[in-house]
Enzyme design. Structure first.
Site, mmCIF file in Angstrom:
data_model
loop_
_atom_site.group_PDB
_atom_site.id
_atom_site.type_symbol
_atom_site.label_atom_id
_atom_site.label_comp_id
_atom_site.label_asym_id
_atom_site.label_seq_id
_atom_site.Cartn_x
_atom_site.Cartn_y
_atom_site.Cartn_z
ATOM 1 N N ASN A 78 0.818 -1.216 0.000
ATOM 2 C CA ASN A 78 0.000 0.000 0.000
ATOM 3 C C ASN A 78 0.848 1.260 0.000
ATOM 4 O O ASN A 78 2.042 1.221 0.324
ATOM 5 C CB ASN A 78 -0.889 0.062 1.258
ATOM 6 N N GLU A 84 -4.983 -9.246 4.293
ATOM 7 C CA GLU A 84 -5.284 -8.102 3.437
ATOM 8 C C GLU A 84 -5.291 -8.429 1.941
ATOM 9 O O GLU A 84 -5.411 -7.524 1.133
ATOM 10 C CB GLU A 84 -4.301 -6.960 3.704
ATOM 11 N N ASN A 117 -3.675 -10.424 17.600
ATOM 12 C CA ASN A 117 -3.727 -9.604 18.800
ATOM 13 C C ASN A 117 -5.007 -9.925 19.572
ATOM 14 O O ASN A 117 -5.795 -10.788 19.168
ATOM 15 C CB ASN A 117 -3.606 -8.108 18.470
ATOM 16 N N THR A 168 -0.533 -11.441 20.789
ATOM 17 C CA THR A 168 0.136 -10.180 21.123
ATOM 18 C C THR A 168 -0.803 -9.295 21.937
ATOM 19 O O THR A 168 -2.006 -9.254 21.688
ATOM 20 C CB THR A 168 0.607 -9.434 19.862
ATOM 21 N N ASP A 189 3.043 -5.236 12.664
ATOM 22 C CA ASP A 189 3.824 -5.729 11.518
ATOM 23 C C ASP A 189 5.301 -5.847 11.875
ATOM 24 O O ASP A 189 5.991 -6.769 11.424
ATOM 25 C CB ASP A 189 3.659 -4.795 10.322
#
Length: 305
Positions: free
Chosen positions: A11, A139, A180, A217, A253
């Protein structure tokens, strides 16, 4: 043979600094706006490469002005881009708002990332099959992620961000599944499993879904790792260094990219996570995603004991 192949999004990030994140129906004035490279796939590839990994990216960019911007960080990090295809139309774009506390709100317009399907994976089958570690996120189209997981002969690191309904056999290949807390809750809810309050109980429920190992996480609280195949039958807490957060964009990330790199170097998962939390902490101390990622020469923050 490339050690790490990331199959994921590329992106251009449009980042606006705002005093506070807007609520529904509210208009706020931004202090500034910058355009920088991003995308979960690209971010994770950049982190792994900057730390010293041999990394290739499989993805897609569009035919617009954002394409070159989206690739700048990948080129600078030395990521192999032979697997990045160009398609007609817009490059993926993320619109990111970051407030004065470093918290963010993100809207992703997939653009060319929608083209990263099973056909693209088939065209680059040897690249994916030859990797020691294949890194996937949510994504790109589900068909592309699932095809890559099945084509990989090495270790599959599945970061379900965002959460997508992967097939049972693909989830069973995850080693590890990385999510997460919010993603874990959604994944368990969609799987019609209980959502406990305790992180230890959550990670046990996630493991019951079938992945070989799990990393949960928890932001500034660190991470929890469950790796039964390595003889670690109980969850292990991995604390993170305390740092002053300026911008949390890309912290997840940074964690995943570092985790992939250390696993590719032969680390046990819990040891890889100990490095990954430090890389994530390093990243939140600087604005932006890719501009905030460390190199192998940077000194990472340490956990105080």
């Amino acid at each position: 043979m490339t050690s790490i192949v990331v199959v994921g999004s590329v992106n251009a990030d449009l980042v606006a600094r705002v005093p506070a994140l807007p609520v529904t129906g509210e208009t706020v004035l931004a202090d500034s706006m910058t355009v920088i490279p991003g995308g979960k796939g690209a971010n994770q590839a950049v982190v792994a490469a900057r730390l010293g990994g041999d990394v290739a990216l499989l993805g897609a960019i569009g035919s617009d002005a954002f394409a070159d911007i989206a690739l700048v960080g990948l080129r600078d990090a030395g990521v192999d881009l032979d697997g990045v295809e160009t398609v007609e139309g817009p490059t993926g774009v993320a619109q990111i708002w970051v407030d004065d506390d470093g918290e963010n709100s993100i809207v992703v317009v997939p653009g060319a990332n929608r083209a990263v399907d099973a056909d693209v994976v088939a065209r680059h089958h040897d690249l994916v099959a030859g990797a020691d570690v294949v890194v996937l996120q949510g994504e790109i189209p589900l068909r592309g992620s699932e095809a890559a997981a099945r084509a990989g002969r090495g270790r599959v690191l599945l970061n379900l961000a965002p959460v997508v309904p992967v097939a049972t056999d693909v989830l069973a290949l995850a080693d590890p599944l990385v999510v997460n807390h919010a993603e874990a809750e959604r994944l368990l809810e969609e799987s019609e499993r209980p959502v406990p309050e305790s992180p230890f109980a959550i990670i046990a429920e996630l493991h019951a879904l079938g992945p070989r190992s799990v990393v949960l996480t928890l932001g500034p609280a660190g991470a929890v790792v469950l790796e039964p195949a390595a003889g670690v039958g109980e969850p292990v807490v991995v604390p993170t260094p305390h740092v002053e957060a300026v911008d949390t964009t890309g912290a997840g990330d940074a964690f995943v990219g570092a985790l992939a790199y250390r696993v590719s170097q032969g680390d046990r998962l819990v040891d890889a996570a100990r490095t990954a939390v430090r890389v994530g902490a390093f990243s939140v101390a600087t604005h932006g995603a890719q501009p905030s990622f460390p190199t192998a020469d940077d000194v990472l923050p340490s956990v105080r004991t």
